[in-house]
Design a protein around this motif. Structure first.
Motif, PDB file in Angstrom:
ATOM      1  N   LYS A 242       6.808  -3.833 -33.111  1.00  0.00           N
ATOM      2  CA  LYS A 242       7.444  -4.958 -32.061  1.00  0.00           C
ATOM      3  C   LYS A 242       6.869  -6.017 -32.215  1.00  0.00           C
ATOM      4  N   GLN A 243       5.699  -6.214 -32.411  1.00  0.00           N
ATOM      5  CA  GLN A 243       4.739  -7.471 -32.654  1.00  0.00           C
ATOM      6  C   GLN A 243       4.988  -7.679 -33.884  1.00  0.00           C
TER       7      GLN A 243
ATOM      8  N   MET B  95      10.247   9.738 -31.422  1.00  0.00           N
ATOM      9  CA  MET B  95       9.919   8.378 -31.571  1.00  0.00           C
ATOM     10  C   MET B  95      10.559   7.196 -32.331  1.00  0.00           C
ATOM     11  N   LEU B  96      11.155   7.475 -32.830  1.00  0.00           N
ATOM     12  CA  LEU B  96      12.193   6.924 -33.619  1.00  0.00           C
ATOM     13  C   LEU B  96      13.173   6.614 -32.845  1.00  0.00           C
ATOM     14  N   GLU B  97      14.276   7.216 -32.166  1.00  0.00           N
ATOM     15  CA  GLU B  97      15.332   6.590 -31.364  1.00  0.00           C
ATOM     16  C   GLU B  97      14.439   5.323 -30.062  1.00  0.00           C
ATOM     17  N   VAL B  98      13.046   5.838 -29.377  1.00  0.00           N
ATOM     18  CA  VAL B  98      12.066   5.090 -28.391  1.00  0.00           C
ATOM     19  C   VAL B  98      12.112   4.166 -28.894  1.00  0.00           C
ATOM     20  N   SER B  99      11.485   3.988 -30.369  1.00  0.00           N
ATOM     21  CA  SER B  99      11.146   2.321 -30.806  1.00  0.00           C
ATOM     22  C   SER B  99      12.884   1.508 -31.271  1.00  0.00           C
ATOM     23  N   LYS B 100      13.681   2.364 -31.352  1.00  0.00           N
ATOM     24  CA  LYS B 100      15.085   2.189 -31.576  1.00  0.00           C
ATOM     25  C   LYS B 100      15.299   0.934 -30.877  1.00  0.00           C
TER      26      LYS B 100
ATOM     27  N   GLU C 109      15.685  -2.551 -30.080  1.00  0.00           N
ATOM     28  CA  GLU C 109      17.249  -3.215 -30.295  1.00  0.00           C
ATOM     29  C   GLU C 109      17.191  -4.329 -28.600  1.00  0.00           C
ATOM     30  N   GLU C 110      16.398  -4.150 -27.932  1.00  0.00           N
ATOM     31  CA  GLU C 110      16.310  -4.840 -26.548  1.00  0.00           C
ATOM     32  C   GLU C 110      15.778  -5.939 -26.728  1.00  0.00           C
TER      33      GLU C 110
ATOM     34  N   LEU D  37      15.977  -5.498 -34.574  1.00  0.00           N
ATOM     35  CA  LEU D  37      16.654  -4.954 -34.888  1.00  0.00           C
ATOM     36  C   LEU D  37      16.757  -5.520 -36.496  1.00  0.00           C
ATOM     37  N   ASP D  38      17.464  -6.746 -36.298  1.00  0.00           N
ATOM     38  CA  ASP D  38      17.857  -7.045 -37.723  1.00  0.00           C
ATOM     39  C   ASP D  38      16.472  -7.090 -39.228  1.00  0.00           C
TER      40      ASP D  38
END
Lengths: 226, 53
Positions: A68-69, A89-94, A98-99, A103-104
């Motif tokens: 994110k950073q 982990m991919l789901e949690v990060s995604k 997104e929040e 994501l773009d």
């Protein structure tokens, strides 16, 4: 110095076991390991000095705090790639990205860092936070060679990891004992960080020793010489 | 959908050569293999590679 590696403990669990356990703990990971890692991963990120427009990669993004950073640092014209072995982990990060509305400018993939699906010379920086020490001892030089391949000339690699450099501490020995005894819970173990990067042919740009709740750690920034 | 930027950076994890997008699959002509795309995410794992007919 290379011979020192025989002192580094092996990883006593398979990759499939790692994937399974990280999938299971992905939703809770931040509650126990997150606090331990936060300060040092932020220090390492700061030293990595990611700039606007850069193309960067995190290996083992876990719950996605660093990614994110990194996505914020590269800005709209840059791109942050992330690979992790665990789809949990991919789901949690995604969700986190997104929040944050990022994501773009991020690409997440479930991959093995030993066989990265990227062309040569593509990344300005690669970041690893408490991830290099999860690879088995013979795999570490292979991962580093693979990172060197995908980095651009003068591209940098930033690693924060548990360190075996200050060998003689009771706490470290206790930790290593726990790693041997309970490999599925304590899968990381101290390694020679700077030395491994040097052996892989990187130039060392910055190195500092840190203490992780009494355990030795290393933050190393190195450069792929052109 | 896989964007152009991603395609430009991706390579076959086995031979590291160029891959091509065709019918929702990522194809490596050199290895004669293809990789699936799931939920818009390329799955470039060697274990998931399938032989091209």
């Amino acid at each position: 110095m290379k011979s020192k590696n025989h002192n580094v403990l092996r990883v006593y669990r398979t990759k499939a076991q790692a994937k399974e356990s990280y999938d299971k703990i992905s939703r809770f990971y931040d509650y126990f390991a997150g606090a331990f890692e936060k300060k040092y991963r932020n220090m390492a990120l700061e030293r990595c000095n990611i700039k606007r427009g850069e193309i960067v990669l995190e290996i083992g993004f876990g719950t996605g705090h660093c990614l994110k950073q990194m996505a914020q640092s590269v800005g709209e014209n840059g791109k942050a790639y992330g690979i992790d072995i665990s789809s949990g982990m991919l789901e949690v990060s995604k969700q986190r990205l997104e929040e944050a509305g990022l994501l773009d400018r991020v690409e997440l993939q479930c991959e093995d860092a030993l066989k990265m699906p990227y062309k040569d010379n593509k990344f300005d920086a690669v970041f690893m936070s408490f991830a290099l020490e999860l690879f088995d001892t013979p795999e570490i030089p292979k991962v580093l060679a693979e990172i060197k391949r995908v980095l651009k000339p003068n591209g940098r690699l930033a690693v924060v990891s548990m360190s075996k450099e200050d060998e003689d501490s009771i706490l470290l020995r206790l930790y290593e004992w726990t790693h041997k005894r309970f490999p599925q819970y304590v899968d990381c173990r101290p390694i020679y960080v700077k030395q491994s990067m040097k052996d892989a042919g990187f130039g060392i740009a910055h190195r500092e020793k840190v203490k992780l709740f009494g355990l030795p750690g290393e933050i190393v920034i190195c450069v792929k010489s052109s | 959908m896989i964007d152009k930027e991603l395609l430009d950076i991706l390579a076959c994890p086995i031979c590291k050569s160029e891959i091509h997008l065709r019918d929702d699959r990522l194809i490596c002509q050199k290895c004669r293999k293809y990789y699936p795309i799931r939920d818009g995410i390329p799955v470039m794992l060697i274990d998931e590679a399938k032989d091209l007919k």
